[in-house]
Design a protein around this motif. Sequence first.
Motif, PDB file in Angstrom:
ATOM      1  N   ILE A  87       0.604  -8.637  -5.794  1.00  0.00           N
ATOM      2  CA  ILE A  87       0.693  -7.772  -6.983  1.00  0.00           C
ATOM      3  C   ILE A  87       0.179  -6.374  -6.642  1.00  0.00           C
ATOM      4  N   TYR A  88      -0.990  -6.324  -6.007  1.00  0.00           N
ATOM      5  CA  TYR A  88      -1.622  -5.051  -5.657  1.00  0.00           C
ATOM      6  C   TYR A  88      -0.742  -4.245  -4.696  1.00  0.00           C
ATOM      7  N   GLU A  89      -0.249  -4.873  -3.643  1.00  0.00           N
ATOM      8  CA  GLU A  89       0.494  -4.135  -2.622  1.00  0.00           C
ATOM      9  C   GLU A  89       1.871  -3.706  -3.127  1.00  0.00           C
ATOM     10  N   ARG A  90       2.470  -4.498  -4.028  1.00  0.00           N
ATOM     11  CA  ARG A  90       3.742  -4.074  -4.632  1.00  0.00           C
ATOM     12  C   ARG A  90       3.530  -2.795  -5.419  1.00  0.00           C
ATOM     13  N   LYS A  94       4.907   1.092  -4.607  1.00  0.00           N
ATOM     14  CA  LYS A  94       5.685   1.763  -5.660  1.00  0.00           C
ATOM     15  C   LYS A  94       5.101   3.136  -5.970  1.00  0.00           C
ATOM     16  N   TYR A  95       3.794   3.196  -6.188  1.00  0.00           N
ATOM     17  CA  TYR A  95       3.181   4.460  -6.586  1.00  0.00           C
ATOM     18  C   TYR A  95       3.163   5.478  -5.448  1.00  0.00           C
ATOM     19  N   THR A  96       2.920   5.029  -4.236  1.00  0.00           N
ATOM     20  CA  THR A  96       2.921   5.979  -3.111  1.00  0.00           C
ATOM     21  C   THR A  96       4.336   6.492  -2.840  1.00  0.00           C
ATOM     22  N   GLU A  98       6.523   6.956  -5.074  1.00  0.00           N
ATOM     23  CA  GLU A  98       6.817   7.879  -6.172  1.00  0.00           C
ATOM     24  C   GLU A  98       6.109   9.217  -5.998  1.00  0.00           C
ATOM     25  N   GLY A  99       5.260   9.323  -4.950  1.00  0.00           N
ATOM     26  CA  GLY A  99       4.628  10.594  -4.643  1.00  0.00           C
ATOM     27  C   GLY A  99       3.136  10.686  -4.908  1.00  0.00           C
ATOM     28  N   LEU A 100       2.540   9.631  -5.456  1.00  0.00           N
ATOM     29  CA  LEU A 100       1.092   9.656  -5.664  1.00  0.00           C
ATOM     30  C   LEU A 100       0.375   9.499  -4.332  1.00  0.00           C
ATOM     31  N   SER A 101      -0.769  10.129  -4.207  1.00  0.00           N
ATOM     32  CA  SER A 101      -1.575   9.959  -2.995  1.00  0.00           C
ATOM     33  C   SER A 101      -2.098   8.531  -2.961  1.00  0.00           C
ATOM     34  N   PRO A 102      -2.498   8.027  -1.785  1.00  0.00           N
ATOM     35  CA  PRO A 102      -3.054   6.670  -1.716  1.00  0.00           C
ATOM     36  C   PRO A 102      -4.217   6.447  -2.672  1.00  0.00           C
ATOM     37  N   VAL A 103      -5.133   7.423  -2.756  1.00  0.00           N
ATOM     38  CA  VAL A 103      -6.297   7.271  -3.633  1.00  0.00           C
ATOM     39  C   VAL A 103      -5.873   7.231  -5.097  1.00  0.00           C
ATOM     40  N   LYS A 104      -4.947   8.138  -5.486  1.00  0.00           N
ATOM     41  CA  LYS A 104      -4.465   8.155  -6.869  1.00  0.00           C
ATOM     42  C   LYS A 104      -3.692   6.867  -7.195  1.00  0.00           C
ATOM     43  N   SER A 105      -2.993   6.342  -6.208  1.00  0.00           N
ATOM     44  CA  SER A 105      -2.252   5.096  -6.410  1.00  0.00           C
ATOM     45  C   SER A 105      -3.205   3.945  -6.704  1.00  0.00           C
TER      46      SER A 105
END
Length: 242
Positions: A87-90, A94-96, A98-105
């Motif tokens: 769940i976490y890695e999916r 997805k968020y990275t 979409e352009g979010l930084s790893p920390v923001k993701s």
Amino acid sequence: MKRRKFIKYSSAGTLLINLLPQQLFAMQQFTEEELIGKGTPGLYGDGFQVRKEVYDAFVKMKAAAQKENIDMEVVSGYRDFFRQKAIYERKYKKYTEEGLSPVKSIEKIIEYSTIPGTSRHHWGTDMDIIDARGKHEGDVLIPDKFHGNGPFCKFKEWMDKHSESFGFYLVYTDNGNRKGFKYEPWHYSYKPLSGPMLKEYRKIDIKEMLIKNELLGKEHLSDDFIDRYRRENVLDINPELL
């Protein structure tokens, strides 16, 4: 039987009977593997799984609620480490992407989802519960659906009055001063067992555990982030469960 021996055995039996359920469960030993979702706890349930003590208490609570036309349905019970990791890695991918930084993701993920190895669902003591009779569409785990004219408001009102008498406590309360995970009116924990388990879990070095388990984005989990996550997401919960 001699009178002295009878008194000795009777006293011991009385002591065990008088122990609170949480004190009895505290006598159990929980391994780190169990606490991070990699153990093999005895699980019970039809369509969901939790520990037997939790299942037995839930069945009693469900029967009581049915008398008031509420049909409790468990949406999620036990989840092991590997299910939570998926769940976490999916979401991380997805968020990275979409352009979010790893920390923001990671910060977006932990609004509602836990980092694997830190979920209370790993313990077999926690459940996401709704009312199967509530007419609804789409995602059921939406806070608004448990209040006002929502399909699960009757269920929530009943739980507010009765759940604790069966040992079940809301984990992530609607408290404006609480940090960490957002309000979840569906997530209940069986305190007599989860209380002792949390006490043992607090001894685990979370960062060391996550690095060892090769989690995506682990290199972005700084000491400051882990300290804050532990303080706010793991421990800033209903104080009755601490």
